[in-house]
Motif scaffolding. Structure first.
Motif, mmCIF file in Angstrom:
data_model
loop_
_atom_site.group_PDB
_atom_site.id
_atom_site.type_symbol
_atom_site.label_atom_id
_atom_site.label_comp_id
_atom_site.label_asym_id
_atom_site.label_seq_id
_atom_site.Cartn_x
_atom_site.Cartn_y
_atom_site.Cartn_z
ATOM 1 N N MET A 1 0.963 -1.239 -0.059
ATOM 2 C CA MET A 1 -0.175 -0.024 0.104
ATOM 3 C C MET A 1 0.905 1.100 0.074
ATOM 4 O O MET A 1 0.466 2.475 -0.537
ATOM 5 C CB MET A 1 -1.040 0.163 1.187
ATOM 6 N N GLU A 2 1.937 1.132 0.690
ATOM 7 C CA GLU A 2 2.902 2.473 0.737
ATOM 8 C C GLU A 2 3.554 2.503 -0.950
ATOM 9 O O GLU A 2 3.278 3.712 -0.899
ATOM 10 C CB GLU A 2 3.958 2.078 1.490
ATOM 11 N N LEU A 3 3.685 1.751 -1.562
ATOM 12 C CA LEU A 3 4.242 1.776 -2.811
ATOM 13 C C LEU A 3 3.054 2.493 -3.623
ATOM 14 O O LEU A 3 3.304 3.478 -4.499
ATOM 15 C CB LEU A 3 4.616 0.592 -3.551
ATOM 16 N N ALA A 4 1.827 2.044 -3.376
ATOM 17 C CA ALA A 4 0.549 2.461 -4.273
ATOM 18 C C ALA A 4 0.620 3.874 -3.869
ATOM 19 O O ALA A 4 0.276 4.748 -4.642
ATOM 20 C CB ALA A 4 -0.614 1.810 -3.964
ATOM 21 N N LEU A 5 0.575 4.392 -2.556
ATOM 22 C CA LEU A 5 0.612 5.593 -2.040
ATOM 23 C C LEU A 5 1.717 6.533 -2.776
ATOM 24 O O LEU A 5 1.414 7.687 -3.304
ATOM 25 C CB LEU A 5 0.562 5.905 -0.476
ATOM 26 N N ALA A 6 2.772 6.050 -2.871
ATOM 27 C CA ALA A 6 3.803 6.855 -3.513
ATOM 28 C C ALA A 6 3.523 6.972 -5.003
ATOM 29 O O ALA A 6 3.845 8.088 -5.587
ATOM 30 C CB ALA A 6 5.112 5.952 -3.294
ATOM 31 N N ASN A 7 3.099 5.955 -5.590
ATOM 32 C CA ASN A 7 2.740 6.072 -6.801
ATOM 33 C C ASN A 7 1.682 7.000 -7.439
ATOM 34 O O ASN A 7 1.778 7.904 -8.260
ATOM 35 C CB ASN A 7 2.436 4.752 -7.447
ATOM 36 N N ALA A 8 0.721 7.206 -6.449
ATOM 37 C CA ALA A 8 -0.437 8.074 -6.625
ATOM 38 C C ALA A 8 0.099 9.582 -6.330
ATOM 39 O O ALA A 8 -0.464 10.370 -7.344
ATOM 40 C CB ALA A 8 -1.439 7.860 -5.812
ATOM 41 N N THR A 9 0.926 9.695 -5.562
ATOM 42 C CA THR A 9 1.423 11.025 -5.174
ATOM 43 C C THR A 9 2.350 11.429 -6.521
ATOM 44 O O THR A 9 2.203 12.800 -6.748
ATOM 45 C CB THR A 9 2.408 10.932 -3.863
#
Length: 122
Positions: A1-9
């Motif tokens: 989920m942290e990678l997804a958050l970084a990607n979205a950001t």
């Protein structure tokens, strides 16, 4: 989920950069603005999904991750409403969709493990 958050950001930064260039027709600009809003919502959902996961509210985390995946699809579909329009964020949408799907699989795996080991008597 942290990678997804970084990607979205990062995708929000990409969209803002694309909008600042003013190189696109009004339709594409509207699509980018819609995607910017969707990605902003996505970030909030990812944060909430992470919090739900950490507090073992797996059902909530699953729903939120599925919604994130839907948002990426919605962003891409906006561009296809005009024949011949390129989906400017195809790579970004695909990457977030895949990262969200991986997160969803992990949540499902963790949620299927009993929280306490069974009581085994000898």
């Amino acid at each position: 989920m942290e990678l997804a958050l970084a990607n979205a950001t990062n995708t929000i930064s990409t969209i803002e950069h694309m909008l600042s260039k003013k190189e696109f027709d009004p339709f594409a600009i509207d699509c980018l603005k819609d995607c910017l809003e969707l990605y902003a919502d996505t970030i909030a959902m990812l944060v909430d999904a992470f919090a739900a996961f950490m507090s073992e509210h797996f059902d909530i985390a699953i729903v939120l991750m599925r919604t994130v995946m839907d948002e990426t699809t919605t962003c891409g579909e906006g561009f296809t409403e005009k024949k011949g329009e390129l989906t400017l964020l195809a790579k970004e949408n695909y990457n977030l969709f895949q990262l969200s799907d991986i997160s969803l699989c992990i949540i499902k795996q963790v949620s299927s493990v009993p929280s306490q080991p069974p009581n085994v008597s000898s």
